[in-house]
Every structure is written in structure tokens, then in C-alpha cells.
Design a protein around this motif. Structure first.
Motif, short mmCIF file in Angstrom:
data_model
loop_
_atom_site.label_atom_id
_atom_site.label_comp_id
_atom_site.label_asym_id
_atom_site.label_seq_id
_atom_site.Cartn_x
_atom_site.Cartn_y
_atom_site.Cartn_z
N ARG A 119 0.97 -1.09 0.00
CA ARG A 119 -0.05 0.11 0.00
C ARG A 119 0.98 1.22 0.18
NH1 ARG A 119 -5.32 0.17 1.44
NH2 ARG A 119 -5.04 -1.70 2.37
N THR A 120 0.56 2.29 -0.91
CA THR A 120 1.13 3.23 -0.84
C THR A 120 1.14 4.26 0.21
OG1 THR A 120 1.60 5.26 -2.05
CG2 THR A 120 -0.77 4.59 -2.11
N GLU A 121 2.09 5.03 0.61
CA GLU A 121 2.16 5.96 1.68
C GLU A 121 1.93 7.45 1.16
OE1 GLU A 121 5.90 5.58 4.01
OE2 GLU A 121 5.24 3.35 4.53
N HIS A 122 1.80 7.64 -0.18
CA HIS A 122 1.58 8.64 -0.79
C HIS A 122 0.30 9.21 -0.40
CE1 HIS A 122 5.27 7.85 -3.23
NE2 HIS A 122 5.45 8.82 -3.37
N GLU A 123 0.10 10.83 -0.13
CA GLU A 123 -1.41 11.13 0.15
C GLU A 123 -1.97 11.53 -1.08
OE1 GLU A 123 -0.69 14.18 3.14
OE2 GLU A 123 -0.38 12.72 4.73
N ILE A 124 -1.33 11.81 -2.16
CA ILE A 124 -2.16 12.32 -3.39
C ILE A 124 -1.85 11.05 -4.54
CG2 ILE A 124 -2.09 14.13 -5.11
CD1 ILE A 124 -0.66 15.83 -3.08
N VAL A 125 -2.75 10.71 -4.97
CA VAL A 125 -2.92 9.93 -6.07
C VAL A 125 -3.33 10.46 -7.54
CG1 VAL A 125 -4.09 7.76 -7.02
CG2 VAL A 125 -3.07 7.72 -4.61
N ILE A 126 -2.80 10.36 -8.70
CA ILE A 126 -3.05 10.63 -9.80
C ILE A 126 -3.56 9.19 -10.72
CG2 ILE A 126 -2.44 11.87 -11.99
CD1 ILE A 126 0.03 12.92 -10.37
N ASN A 127 -4.79 9.37 -10.76
CA ASN A 127 -5.36 8.08 -11.33
C ASN A 127 -5.10 8.09 -12.84
OD1 ASN A 127 -8.10 6.59 -12.45
ND2 ASN A 127 -7.07 5.56 -10.61
N LEU A 128 -4.90 7.24 -13.38
CA LEU A 128 -4.52 6.90 -15.01
C LEU A 128 -5.79 6.46 -15.71
CD1 LEU A 128 -0.81 6.06 -14.85
CD2 LEU A 128 -1.85 8.33 -14.96
N SER A 129 -6.67 5.92 -15.06
CA SER A 129 -7.86 5.31 -15.64
C SER A 129 -8.71 6.04 -16.75
CB SER A 129 -8.87 4.55 -14.48
OG SER A 129 -9.49 5.50 -13.67
N GLY A 130 -8.39 7.31 -16.60
CA GLY A 130 -9.26 8.11 -17.82
C GLY A 130 -8.53 8.11 -18.77
N ILE A 131 -7.44 7.71 -18.88
CA ILE A 131 -6.46 8.22 -20.16
C ILE A 131 -6.37 6.78 -20.99
CG2 ILE A 131 -3.98 8.76 -20.65
CD1 ILE A 131 -3.79 10.15 -18.06
N ASP A 132 -6.57 6.92 -22.46
CA ASP A 132 -6.32 5.74 -23.21
C ASP A 132 -5.11 5.43 -23.29
OD1 ASP A 132 -6.75 3.76 -24.92
OD2 ASP A 132 -7.15 5.41 -26.75
N LEU A 133 -4.53 4.39 -22.63
CA LEU A 133 -3.24 3.80 -22.72
C LEU A 133 -3.25 2.30 -22.61
CD1 LEU A 133 -1.18 6.17 -20.30
CD2 LEU A 133 -1.01 5.93 -22.86
N GLU A 134 -4.30 1.79 -23.40
CA GLU A 134 -4.48 0.53 -23.35
C GLU A 134 -4.51 -0.09 -24.73
OE1 GLU A 134 -8.09 -1.00 -21.63
OE2 GLU A 134 -8.13 0.81 -20.36
N GLY A 135 -4.20 -1.49 -25.26
CA GLY A 135 -4.39 -2.06 -26.64
C GLY A 135 -2.94 -2.62 -26.90
N CYS A 136 -3.21 -3.54 -27.66
CA CYS A 136 -1.90 -4.20 -28.39
C CYS A 136 -1.76 -4.31 -29.95
CB CYS A 136 -1.95 -5.84 -27.94
SG CYS A 136 -2.32 -6.04 -26.35
N GLU A 137 -0.58 -3.61 -30.36
CA GLU A 137 -0.33 -3.59 -31.70
C GLU A 137 0.84 -4.01 -32.27
OE1 GLU A 137 -0.13 0.28 -34.92
OE2 GLU A 137 -0.49 0.55 -32.69
N LYS A 138 0.82 -4.76 -33.36
CA LYS A 138 1.98 -5.21 -34.00
C LYS A 138 2.72 -3.96 -34.78
CE LYS A 138 5.06 -8.73 -34.48
NZ LYS A 138 4.61 -10.01 -35.24
N THR A 139 3.95 -3.81 -34.71
CA THR A 139 4.68 -2.91 -35.39
C THR A 139 5.94 -3.27 -35.88
OG1 THR A 139 5.66 -1.68 -33.83
CG2 THR A 139 3.36 -0.99 -34.19
N ALA A 140 6.80 -2.50 -36.59
CA ALA A 140 8.07 -2.93 -36.94
C ALA A 140 8.89 -3.15 -35.74
CB ALA A 140 8.66 -1.83 -38.07
N ARG A 141 8.54 -2.27 -34.57
CA ARG A 141 9.39 -2.49 -33.47
C ARG A 141 8.95 -3.78 -32.67
NH1 ARG A 141 9.27 3.06 -30.12
NH2 ARG A 141 6.90 2.55 -30.21
N GLY A 142 7.96 -4.46 -32.94
CA GLY A 142 7.45 -5.46 -32.26
C GLY A 142 6.24 -5.35 -32.08
N TRP A 143 5.69 -6.03 -30.63
CA TRP A 143 4.44 -5.71 -30.22
C TRP A 143 4.45 -4.68 -29.20
CZ3 TRP A 143 -0.31 -7.69 -31.21
CH2 TRP A 143 -0.33 -8.77 -31.94
N GLU A 144 3.72 -3.47 -29.53
CA GLU A 144 3.51 -2.56 -28.65
C GLU A 144 2.22 -2.61 -28.02
OE1 GLU A 144 4.23 1.25 -30.39
OE2 GLU A 144 5.63 0.52 -31.99
N ILE A 145 2.49 -2.69 -26.47
CA ILE A 145 1.35 -2.84 -25.78
C ILE A 145 1.13 -1.68 -24.77
CG2 ILE A 145 0.44 -4.46 -23.77
CD1 ILE A 145 2.50 -6.46 -24.86
#
Length: 280
Positions: free
Chosen positions: A40-66
Motif C-alpha cells: 500500500r502506498t504512503e503517498h497522500e496524493i494519487v493521480i489516477n490514470l484510468s481516464g487516459i487511453d493507454l490500452e491495447g496491443c498492436e504489432k509494428t515494425a518494433r514488435g508488439w507495442e502494448i
């Protein structure tokens, strides 16, 4: 104790909040680690990332970008992803936990007993940060700074094997090991090994020469086990002695390398047989 729970709607807003609050704030994805004992974190301030689109899996020239917020369960269910990565994610025993844990969060948490990070280390995976910087997972784990936006599994990854020893499916692993093979377009191979556990920090083991020697029958399995054990650093705790953990590490890695050698021999035998049939 968390006193402020901030919900940015964009990546830029999340970064601005972190700049504003600095070390008093911490990013949170699913909260499986930061919002639960014993991590459990001891920080008093949390920046929740659930509202940001940082999901998904894509195959590119670099490989799998997740995307960093892709859950472990999504990784397990994505049949096109490298099988070894999916297997490593599935080692987390609870589906509920897998639905909460994110790939980026598991890397950022930097827990010594993490089940999926050894596979990423063995595959020489990289992370892309919000500032555009790209670095290996191994390097990121040493500094744990910057917001991860993507995890990149190299296109050269040919196979990955995972094995672990624990007292139960729900317990922390005593030893967790991964062995990965990369193969370039010319068929040249390179190998990666990583080991973690209850008192074993994440480590990518420099043992390519020993692996190659075993694959070419220049050393025995026993010798490979001994060489791997010599490279592993761990401590004695209630789960076992340091000597026991080193020995288990050697056995697990040698077992995976031997499994790969057997598979490679079968493939080669099939090719030879196919060539004979074709030539008749």
C-alpha cells in the motif's frame, strides 16, 4: 493514507499534476499494488490514470507495442501475443487480480517477486515513457522514474519459457525464472534469462555462453545448472536458504533450456524428413 484522488482526463494533464505535486504524488493504474497490503502506498496524493487511453496491443515494425494500462488478463486472452508473455501473465493466480493489474503498473511497482517482469527482462522488452524516451525494462527498473505509456516486446522474440517454484498458487514465488530466445531474419539466435523471487531481486543473468555451450552439447545439464546457480544473488529467508534458491534457479533455467533444445531437435528432424520425402 490517500487524501487526494485526482482524475486527469489526458496524458498532458496527468504529467502537469505530477509536476505540480512532485514526490508527494504517485501515479495509480488499477491499484492492485498501491491500494493493497503489503505494498500500500504512503503517498497522500494519487493521480489516477484510468481516464487516459493507454490500452491495447498492436504489432509494428518494433514488435508488439502494448499500452501500459493493458491488464494482465487482456494479455492472457490476446492469442496473437507471444505465448511466453501470455503464460507469464497467467502465473498471477487470481483472475480478479489479473483484471486489476496493468502491465505498466507491474513494471513500475518493481516488486522482487513479480511474476511477469522476468519474462519481459528475458525477452529484452523496452518501455516507452511519456516524454518519448525508450529504454529497456532492466534500465527502467533501476531508476523507476517517468510515466510508462507503452511496453515493447521485440519483434525478434522467437519463444519464451517460464517456470517457478512456490508453496502454493497464491503464494509469492520462491524462485521465478524465464528463458527467452530471439532470432533475427538470418536465423541467428541470442538468449536471455531472468530470475526473481521472494528475496531475489529482478535480474537478467549474463549466461549466454553457458546456454550456447549446452545447446551444442559442449557441457552437461549438471554443468549448466551449476553455472546458472553461480550467477544468482539471493538471501536466506523463511521460504528457504540462499543455497537452496540458487540451486533451484539453476534447475529451472536448465530445464527450460533443455526443453527448447528438444523442441529445436524435433523441428530439425521434421525438416530433414520432409526433405527426404520431397527428394524421393
Amino acid at each position: 493514507m490517500i487524501k487526494q484522488f485526482l482524475r486527469p482526463e489526458s496524458l498532458d494533464e496527468a504529467l502537469a499534476l505530477k509536476t505540480k505535486y512532485g514526490d508527494d504524488a504517485v501515479y495509480m493504474a488499477g491499484g492492485a499494488r498501491l491500494n493493497a497490503s503489503p505494498t500500500r502506498t504512503e503517498h497522500e496524493i494519487v493521480i489516477n490514470l484510468s481516464g487516459i487511453d493507454l490500452e491495447g496491443c498492436e504489432k509494428t515494425a518494433r514488435g508488439w507495442e502494448i499500452g501500459a494500462l493493458t491488464t494482465l488478463q487482456t494479455v492472457v486472452d490476446h492469442v496473437a501475443l507471444p505465448e511466453g508473455l501470455r503464460e507469464a501473465a497467467a502465473l498471477v493466480y487470481s483472475r480478479n487480480v489479473r483484471n486489476q493489474c496493468t502491465l505498466g503498473g507491474e513494471i513500475a511497482a518493481a516488486l522482487p517477486a513479480c511474476l511477469i517482469v522476468p519474462a519481459l527482462l528475458a525477452m529484452d522488452a523496452r518501455v516507452e515513457l511519456a516524454d518519448g524516451n525508450v529504454m529497456s525494462v532492466a534500465k527502467y527498473q533501476k531508476q523507476c522514474e517517468g510515466l510508462i505509456t507503452k511496453v515493447i516486446v521485440p519483434a525478434e522474440v522467437y519463444a519464451c519459457f517460464n517456470q517457478n517454484v512456490s508453496k502454493s498458487a497464491a503464494d509469492l514465488p520462491i524462485v521465478n525464472a524465464s528463458f527467452a530466445i530471439q532470432r533475427d531474419k538470418d536465423g541467428n539466435e541470442s538468449y536471455g534469462i531472468a530470475v526473481s523471487g521472494s528475496s531475489i531481486p529482478f535480474a537478467r543473468i549474463p549466461a549466454e555462453d553457458s546456454i550456447l555451450a549446452f545447446l551444442t552439447n559442449d557441457i552437461s545439464r549438471q554443468q549448466l545448472e551449476e553455472r546458472i546457480a553461480e550467477t544468482v544473488s539471493c538471501e536466506t529467508d523463511f521460504r528457504g536458504s540462499a543455497d537452496y534458491k540458487r540451486e533451484v534457479s539453476g534447475v529451472l533455467v536448465a530445464s527450460m533450456v533443455e526443453e527448447y533444445r528438444l523442441q529445436a531437435n524435433k523441428v530439425q528432424a521434421s525438416k530433414v524428413q520432409a526433405g527426404k520425402v520431397k527428394g524421393q
